[in-house]
Design a protein around this motif. Sequence first.
Motif, PDB file in Angstrom:
ATOM      1  N   HIS A 112      15.448  12.050   1.141  1.00 17.61           N
ATOM      2  CA  HIS A 112      14.353  11.660   1.646  1.00 17.61           C
ATOM      3  C   HIS A 112      13.723  10.234   1.049  1.00 17.61           C
ATOM      4  CE1 HIS A 112      12.574  13.028  -2.001  1.00 17.61           C
ATOM      5  NE2 HIS A 112      11.535  12.202  -1.994  1.00 17.61           N
ATOM      6  N   ILE A 113      13.119   9.522   2.182  1.00 19.86           N
ATOM      7  CA  ILE A 113      12.957   8.049   1.643  1.00 19.86           C
ATOM      8  C   ILE A 113      11.400   7.917   1.380  1.00 19.86           C
ATOM      9  CG2 ILE A 113      12.577   7.124   3.977  1.00 19.86           C
ATOM     10  CD1 ILE A 113      14.413   4.894   2.942  1.00 19.86           C
ATOM     11  N   ALA A 114      10.482   8.810   2.163  1.00 20.08           N
ATOM     12  CA  ALA A 114       9.087   8.650   2.108  1.00 20.08           C
ATOM     13  C   ALA A 114       8.574   8.794   0.560  1.00 20.08           C
ATOM     14  CB  ALA A 114       8.468   9.820   2.859  1.00 20.08           C
ATOM     15  N   ARG A 115       7.587   8.042   0.305  1.00 15.98           N
ATOM     16  CA  ARG A 115       7.132   7.952  -0.995  1.00 15.98           C
ATOM     17  C   ARG A 115       5.614   7.477  -0.919  1.00 15.98           C
ATOM     18  NH1 ARG A 115       9.857   3.569  -1.125  1.00 15.98           N
ATOM     19  NH2 ARG A 115       8.909   1.758  -2.042  1.00 15.98           N
ATOM     20  N   ASN A 116       4.648   7.786  -1.759  1.00 14.50           N
ATOM     21  CA  ASN A 116       3.071   7.051  -1.818  1.00 14.50           C
ATOM     22  C   ASN A 116       3.244   5.937  -2.325  1.00 14.50           C
ATOM     23  OD1 ASN A 116       0.453   6.606  -1.683  1.00 14.50           O
ATOM     24  ND2 ASN A 116       0.083   8.629  -2.844  1.00 14.50           N
ATOM     25  N   VAL A 117       3.346   4.871  -1.681  1.00 20.26           N
ATOM     26  CA  VAL A 117       3.463   3.455  -2.028  1.00 20.26           C
ATOM     27  C   VAL A 117       2.128   2.962  -2.589  1.00 20.26           C
ATOM     28  CG1 VAL A 117       5.591   2.547  -0.836  1.00 20.26           C
ATOM     29  CG2 VAL A 117       3.053   2.382   0.484  1.00 20.26           C
ATOM     30  N   THR A 118       1.041   3.436  -2.158  1.00 19.99           N
ATOM     31  CA  THR A 118      -0.119   2.948  -2.797  1.00 19.99           C
ATOM     32  C   THR A 118      -0.475   3.323  -3.980  1.00 19.99           C
ATOM     33  OG1 THR A 118      -1.074   3.172  -0.411  1.00 19.99           O
ATOM     34  CG2 THR A 118      -2.718   3.255  -2.074  1.00 19.99           C
ATOM     35  N   GLN A 119       0.123   4.705  -4.328  1.00 15.99           N
ATOM     36  CA  GLN A 119      -0.193   5.307  -5.665  1.00 15.99           C
ATOM     37  C   GLN A 119       0.852   4.195  -6.622  1.00 15.99           C
ATOM     38  OE1 GLN A 119       1.476   9.200  -6.120  1.00 15.99           O
ATOM     39  NE2 GLN A 119       0.017   9.614  -7.632  1.00 15.99           N
ATOM     40  N   ASP A 120       1.957   4.135  -6.156  1.00 18.97           N
ATOM     41  CA  ASP A 120       2.881   3.372  -6.929  1.00 18.97           C
ATOM     42  C   ASP A 120       2.452   1.986  -7.079  1.00 18.97           C
ATOM     43  OD1 ASP A 120       4.869   5.434  -6.826  1.00 18.97           O
ATOM     44  OD2 ASP A 120       5.924   4.462  -5.329  1.00 18.97           O
ATOM     45  N   PHE A 121       1.717   1.373  -6.219  1.00 21.61           N
ATOM     46  CA  PHE A 121       1.113   0.040  -6.399  1.00 21.61           C
ATOM     47  C   PHE A 121      -0.287  -0.114  -7.286  1.00 21.61           C
ATOM     48  CE2 PHE A 121      -0.738  -4.186  -4.931  1.00 21.61           C
ATOM     49  CZ  PHE A 121       0.179  -4.805  -4.898  1.00 21.61           C
ATOM     50  N   TYR A 131       8.679   0.700   7.614  1.00 15.14           N
ATOM     51  CA  TYR A 131       9.889   0.001   8.340  1.00 15.14           C
ATOM     52  C   TYR A 131      10.962   1.002   8.163  1.00 15.14           C
ATOM     53  CZ  TYR A 131      13.982  -2.294   9.607  1.00 15.14           C
ATOM     54  OH  TYR A 131      15.225  -2.732   9.720  1.00 15.14           O
ATOM     55  N   GLU A 132      11.000   1.211   6.731  1.00 20.12           N
ATOM     56  CA  GLU A 132      12.167   2.219   6.323  1.00 20.12           C
ATOM     57  C   GLU A 132      12.190   3.596   6.594  1.00 20.12           C
ATOM     58  OE1 GLU A 132      11.884   1.857   1.889  1.00 20.12           O
ATOM     59  OE2 GLU A 132      12.787  -0.379   1.928  1.00 20.12           O
ATOM     60  N   VAL A 133      10.882   4.118   6.573  1.00 19.66           N
ATOM     61  CA  VAL A 133      10.681   5.472   7.017  1.00 19.66           C
ATOM     62  C   VAL A 133      11.023   5.535   8.595  1.00 19.66           C
ATOM     63  CG1 VAL A 133       8.927   7.430   7.403  1.00 19.66           C
ATOM     64  CG2 VAL A 133       9.343   5.969   5.096  1.00 19.66           C
ATOM     65  N   ASN A 134      10.633   4.699   9.436  1.00 19.63           N
ATOM     66  CA  ASN A 134      10.485   4.712  10.692  1.00 19.63           C
ATOM     67  C   ASN A 134      12.104   4.460  11.040  1.00 19.63           C
ATOM     68  OD1 ASN A 134       8.053   4.864  11.274  1.00 19.63           O
ATOM     69  ND2 ASN A 134       7.508   2.968  11.625  1.00 19.63           N
ATOM     70  N   LEU A 135      12.967   3.582  10.443  1.00 18.37           N
ATOM     71  CA  LEU A 135      14.181   3.272  10.816  1.00 18.37           C
ATOM     72  C   LEU A 135      15.112   4.436  10.527  1.00 18.37           C
ATOM     73  CD1 LEU A 135      16.523   1.527  11.784  1.00 18.37           C
ATOM     74  CD2 LEU A 135      16.586   0.689   9.249  1.00 18.37           C
ATOM     75  N   LYS A 136      14.711   5.259   9.389  1.00 19.68           N
ATOM     76  CA  LYS A 136      15.346   6.366   8.830  1.00 19.68           C
ATOM     77  C   LYS A 136      15.242   7.605   9.947  1.00 19.68           C
ATOM     78  CE  LYS A 136      16.511   9.784   5.263  1.00 19.68           C
ATOM     79  NZ  LYS A 136      16.118  11.005   5.657  1.00 19.68           N
ATOM     80  N   ALA A 137      13.885   7.772  10.381  1.00 17.90           N
ATOM     81  CA  ALA A 137      13.606   8.680  11.244  1.00 17.90           C
ATOM     82  C   ALA A 137      14.351   8.450  12.572  1.00 17.90           C
ATOM     83  CB  ALA A 137      12.148   8.747  11.532  1.00 17.90           C
ATOM     84  N   SER A 183      -3.451  -7.952   0.321  1.00 15.31           N
ATOM     85  CA  SER A 183      -1.976  -8.470   1.291  1.00 15.31           C
ATOM     86  C   SER A 183      -0.881  -8.054   0.883  1.00 15.31           C
ATOM     87  CB  SER A 183      -2.064  -9.806   1.532  1.00 15.31           C
ATOM     88  OG  SER A 183      -3.441 -10.224   2.313  1.00 15.31           O
ATOM     89  N   GLU A 184      -0.593  -8.161  -0.404  1.00 15.47           N
ATOM     90  CA  GLU A 184       0.670  -7.501  -1.127  1.00 15.47           C
ATOM     91  C   GLU A 184       0.793  -5.940  -1.024  1.00 15.47           C
ATOM     92  OE1 GLU A 184       4.312  -7.609  -3.158  1.00 15.47           O
ATOM     93  OE2 GLU A 184       3.126  -9.083  -2.200  1.00 15.47           O
ATOM     94  N   LYS A 185      -0.080  -5.378  -1.050  1.00 16.43           N
ATOM     95  CA  LYS A 185      -0.282  -3.799  -0.729  1.00 16.43           C
ATOM     96  C   LYS A 185       0.062  -3.425   0.659  1.00 16.43           C
ATOM     97  CE  LYS A 185      -3.797  -1.921  -3.763  1.00 16.43           C
ATOM     98  NZ  LYS A 185      -5.210  -1.304  -3.764  1.00 16.43           N
ATOM     99  N   ASP A 186      -0.489  -4.379   1.524  1.00 18.81           N
ATOM    100  CA  ASP A 186      -0.186  -3.973   3.026  1.00 18.81           C
ATOM    101  C   ASP A 186       1.178  -4.204   3.204  1.00 18.81           C
ATOM    102  OD1 ASP A 186      -2.921  -3.186   3.332  1.00 18.81           O
ATOM    103  OD2 ASP A 186      -3.389  -5.263   4.152  1.00 18.81           O
ATOM    104  N   ARG A 187       1.856  -5.360   2.558  1.00 17.47           N
ATOM    105  CA  ARG A 187       3.133  -5.694   2.954  1.00 17.47           C
ATOM    106  C   ARG A 187       4.072  -4.655   2.471  1.00 17.47           C
ATOM    107  NH1 ARG A 187       7.295  -7.462   0.213  1.00 17.47           N
ATOM    108  NH2 ARG A 187       6.011  -7.615  -1.814  1.00 17.47           N
ATOM    109  N   VAL A 188       3.846  -4.202   1.221  1.00 15.88           N
ATOM    110  CA  VAL A 188       4.743  -3.379   0.799  1.00 15.88           C
ATOM    111  C   VAL A 188       4.602  -1.862   1.755  1.00 15.88           C
ATOM    112  CG1 VAL A 188       4.753  -1.659  -1.270  1.00 15.88           C
ATOM    113  CG2 VAL A 188       4.525  -3.982  -1.671  1.00 15.88           C
ATOM    114  N   ALA A 189       3.355  -1.933   1.922  1.00 20.82           N
ATOM    115  CA  ALA A 189       3.196  -0.549   2.703  1.00 20.82           C
ATOM    116  C   ALA A 189       4.154  -0.712   4.114  1.00 20.82           C
ATOM    117  CB  ALA A 189       1.678  -0.260   2.999  1.00 20.82           C
ATOM    118  N   ALA A 190       3.842  -1.836   4.593  1.00 28.35           N
ATOM    119  CA  ALA A 190       4.576  -2.144   6.072  1.00 28.35           C
ATOM    120  C   ALA A 190       6.299  -2.233   5.720  1.00 28.35           C
ATOM    121  CB  ALA A 190       4.196  -3.354   6.778  1.00 28.35           C
ATOM    122  N   GLU A 191       6.696  -2.618   4.693  1.00 28.13           N
ATOM    123  CA  GLU A 191       8.159  -2.352   4.392  1.00 28.13           C
ATOM    124  C   GLU A 191       8.529  -0.829   4.409  1.00 28.13           C
ATOM    125  OE1 GLU A 191       8.793  -4.710   0.998  1.00 28.13           O
ATOM    126  OE2 GLU A 191       8.818  -6.681   2.165  1.00 28.13           O
TER     127      GLU A 191
END
Length: 185
Positions: A35-44, A135-141, A124-132
């Motif tokens: 799996h590739i999904a993770r909670n990026v907000t929690q990481d950030f 993208y990864e999750v959508n591409l994998k799906a 903005s940095e949080k939003d950029r990380v979340a958008a990236e």
Amino acid sequence: MRHPDEIASKLLGVPYDTLDERTQKVARHIAARKHIARNVTQDFDARPALGQRAADAVALFGGSWTFVGLFAATLLAWVGLNAFLLIKRGNTFDPYPYILLNLFLSMLAAIQAPIILMSQNRQSEKDRVAAEHDYEVNLKAELEIMLLHEKIDALREQQWEELLAVQKEQLDLLAVLVGKKTRSP
């Protein structure tokens, strides 16, 4: 398990080495069936520095109705106190046009604006990380869906071949039955 090179060439139509880092990561995850999904907000949010937390707190308070109310109350109290002193004593501590008040307001704006900008940059940095990550999750799906379509198409093709083989057997048996029937008068 497939190899990332096979995933890249078959699903994306390009060699693995030509993919950007994020797409290579997705291809590796598909190949490994991870799996590739993770909670990026929690990481950030797990590693903010003291200054970042302070900037977020100032921006949160500065953008609230509480701040607006306190700010308006302070301005009214300042003007009211000066008017009261003018009426009672004939002089004030900050005569009209309230130069001292303007100085304090300018200092507040000079300090508050960069702090709010720091908080916005962090957001903005949080939003950029979340958008990236999105993208990864959508591409994998999308790639996983393509693989599922491929498997379903292969199963359908296999079923058609089996049906054609059964139909051929039935036609052969029917031909044998028809041949026996025409021989026996």
